[in-house]
Design an enzyme around this catalytic site. Structure first.
Site, PDB file in Angstrom:
ATOM      1  N   ARG A 151       0.759  -1.210  -0.101  1.00  0.00           N
ATOM      2  CA  ARG A 151      -0.004   0.078  -0.099  1.00  0.00           C
ATOM      3  C   ARG A 151       0.776   1.179   0.093  1.00  0.00           C
ATOM      4  O   ARG A 151       2.168   1.277   0.644  1.00  0.00           O
ATOM      5  CB  ARG A 151      -1.049   0.124   1.014  1.00  0.00           C
ATOM      6  CG  ARG A 151      -2.273  -0.779   1.036  1.00  0.00           C
ATOM      7  CD  ARG A 151      -3.052  -0.328   0.010  1.00  0.00           C
ATOM      8  NE  ARG A 151      -4.204  -1.037   0.047  1.00  0.00           N
ATOM      9  CZ  ARG A 151      -4.720  -1.863  -0.820  1.00  0.00           C
ATOM     10  NH1 ARG A 151      -3.870  -2.282  -1.745  1.00  0.00           N
ATOM     11  NH2 ARG A 151      -5.675  -2.798  -0.717  1.00  0.00           N
ATOM     12  N   GLU A 194      -3.449   7.659  -4.628  1.00  0.00           N
ATOM     13  CA  GLU A 194      -3.854   7.251  -5.948  1.00  0.00           C
ATOM     14  C   GLU A 194      -5.038   7.828  -6.642  1.00  0.00           C
ATOM     15  O   GLU A 194      -5.922   8.016  -5.785  1.00  0.00           O
ATOM     16  CB  GLU A 194      -4.219   5.518  -6.080  1.00  0.00           C
ATOM     17  CG  GLU A 194      -2.684   4.782  -5.679  1.00  0.00           C
ATOM     18  CD  GLU A 194      -3.055   3.090  -5.682  1.00  0.00           C
ATOM     19  OE1 GLU A 194      -4.149   2.733  -5.922  1.00  0.00           O
ATOM     20  OE2 GLU A 194      -2.080   2.741  -5.030  1.00  0.00           O
ATOM     21  N   HIS A 244      -1.229   0.078  -9.830  1.00  0.00           N
ATOM     22  CA  HIS A 244      -1.652  -0.981  -8.903  1.00  0.00           C
ATOM     23  C   HIS A 244      -2.374  -1.910  -9.804  1.00  0.00           C
ATOM     24  O   HIS A 244      -3.299  -2.333  -9.736  1.00  0.00           O
ATOM     25  CB  HIS A 244      -2.832  -0.060  -8.268  1.00  0.00           C
ATOM     26  CG  HIS A 244      -3.376  -0.724  -6.942  1.00  0.00           C
ATOM     27  ND1 HIS A 244      -3.673   0.067  -5.889  1.00  0.00           N
ATOM     28  CD2 HIS A 244      -3.120  -2.125  -6.517  1.00  0.00           C
ATOM     29  CE1 HIS A 244      -3.936  -0.902  -4.991  1.00  0.00           C
ATOM     30  NE2 HIS A 244      -3.806  -2.014  -5.305  1.00  0.00           N
TER      31      HIS A 244
HETATM   32  C1  DGY Z   1      -5.974  -5.725  -2.737  1.00  0.00           C
HETATM   33  O1  DGY Z   1      -6.248  -6.693  -3.188  1.00  0.00           O
HETATM   34  O2  DGY Z   1      -5.731  -5.265  -1.719  1.00  0.00           O
HETATM   35  C2  DGY Z   1      -5.403  -4.718  -4.026  1.00  0.00           C
HETATM   36  O3  DGY Z   1      -4.600  -3.999  -3.758  1.00  0.00           O
HETATM   37  C3  DGY Z   1      -6.851  -4.177  -4.683  1.00  0.00           C
HETATM   38  O4  DGY Z   1      -7.415  -3.624  -3.577  1.00  0.00           O
END
Ligand code: DGY
Length: 320
Positions: free
Chosen positions: A239, A268, A286
């Site tokens: 993250r 983001e 992402h």
């Molecule tokens: C997750 O599965 O956490 C991905 O980053 C999308 O949210």
């Protein structure tokens, strides 16, 4: 039939399954829901199928709310105010397991790409600037035999360690708040160290696999980047807020570390502008779980959570 609102487009096959089982409202044009749309969804549906782009904040859990379950599509659930959900008796579920391998593949992709300068090379070639082979052209960093530090030895951290150790001959060191199972450490010939500050100076590559909790906000800051080897690379598929993105940008600009590979960002879809100008960072949008097979499996995992919840059972991936 319970009413289910889905905030983004999902793979068609899963939308079909959902529509057969529930009274479903799909987001046909796939726009990101506004706060007002989320509030309306909370008032009008029994279940909300959210994603990382939906900020499920405390004010949504008002007295008007009809929603009983937030069945999130994704493993991370930092976009949901869990405390408020608990307080209001709203269940929250996620989709672990099914995206572990694809996310680990993406982390390995970034690791290899920044070590071997493939994105930089591709840009050069597409610009028409490649003048031909020569011994000093885009010389990168060898991967095999190097030390990979994994921060957070959960499912994805372990899956990356397996790829790196068994596939690429890397030495594994790791840090986790919990003791890593001895058989995993043995399998990977890995060493678990007691602190992040002990871990970082050991590594040629550091890959982040911890959740975005309040404690982990800017876990990787200027001081921690400063503790890494000058020749080291940072990989983040976890993250964005775990890394101080501006501090990382400064460190890459001054070549305090060799490079980075990023899949996630603090705000983001915005990226700290300085990063866009740098050649020593590989930036992808992402994509961790972005394969058709995994996205379908994530969707079906949500369906299973909804099925079990509305059957009055314990959903398998309850986070609350
Ligand atoms: C997750 O599965 O956490 C991905 O980053 C999308 O949210």
């Amino acid at each position: 039939m319970p009413k289910v609102i889905v905030t983004r487009r999902w793979p068609e096959s899963v939308e079909t399954v959902l529509s057969e089982k529930f009274e479903v409202v799909l987001n046909v044009d796939d726009h990101a829901f506004s706060h007002a749309e989320l509030a309306l969804a909370f008032e009008s549906a029994d279940a909300l199928c959210a994603t990382v782009t939906d900020a499920i904040s405390s004010d949504l859990f008002g007295p008007e709310a009809r929603v009983k379950i937030i069945a999130s599509f994704g493993v991370g659930f930092d976009h949901v105010d869990l405390e408020s959900a608990r307080e209001h008796g709203v269940a929250v579920t996620n989709t672990p397991d099914v995206l572990t391998d694809c996310t680990a593949d993406l982390a390995m992709t970034l690791l290899l790409s920044c070590a071997r300068r493939t994105a930089e090379g591709e840009r050069e070639l597409r610009r028409g600037d490649w003048t031909g082979w020569c011994p000093t052209h885009l010389v990168g960093s060898r991967v095999w035999g190097k030390t990979l530090a994994i921060v957070g030895m959960g499912r994805i951290g372990v899956a990356l360690a397996r790829r790196a150790h068994h596939g690429f001959g890397m030495r594994i060191v790791c840090f986790d708040l919990y003791d890593v199972a001895p058989d995993i450490l043995r399998e990977l010939d890995a060493q678990q160290v007691a602190s992040l500050d002990e871990l970082l100076p050991m590594a040629d590559f550091v890959s982040l696999h911890c959740p975005a909790t309040a404690d982990n906000h800017h876990l990787i800051n200027a001081a921690r980047i400063g503790a890494m080897k000058r020749t080291a690379f940072l990989i983040n598929t976890a993250r964005g807020p775990i890394v101080d993105e501006q501090a990382l940008c400064d460190a890459l600009t001054s070549q305090r570390i060799a490079g980075a590979g990023l899949d996630v960002y603090e705000a983001e879809p915005n990226v700290v502008p300085g990063l866009l100008k740098l050649d020593n960072v590989v930036l992808v949008p992402h994509l961790g779980s972005a394969t058709l097979e995994t996205r379908e499996a994530m969707g079906l995992r949500v369906v299973e959570n909804l099925d079990r919840f509305f059957a009055g059972e314990h959903p398998p991936d309850l986070c609350t």
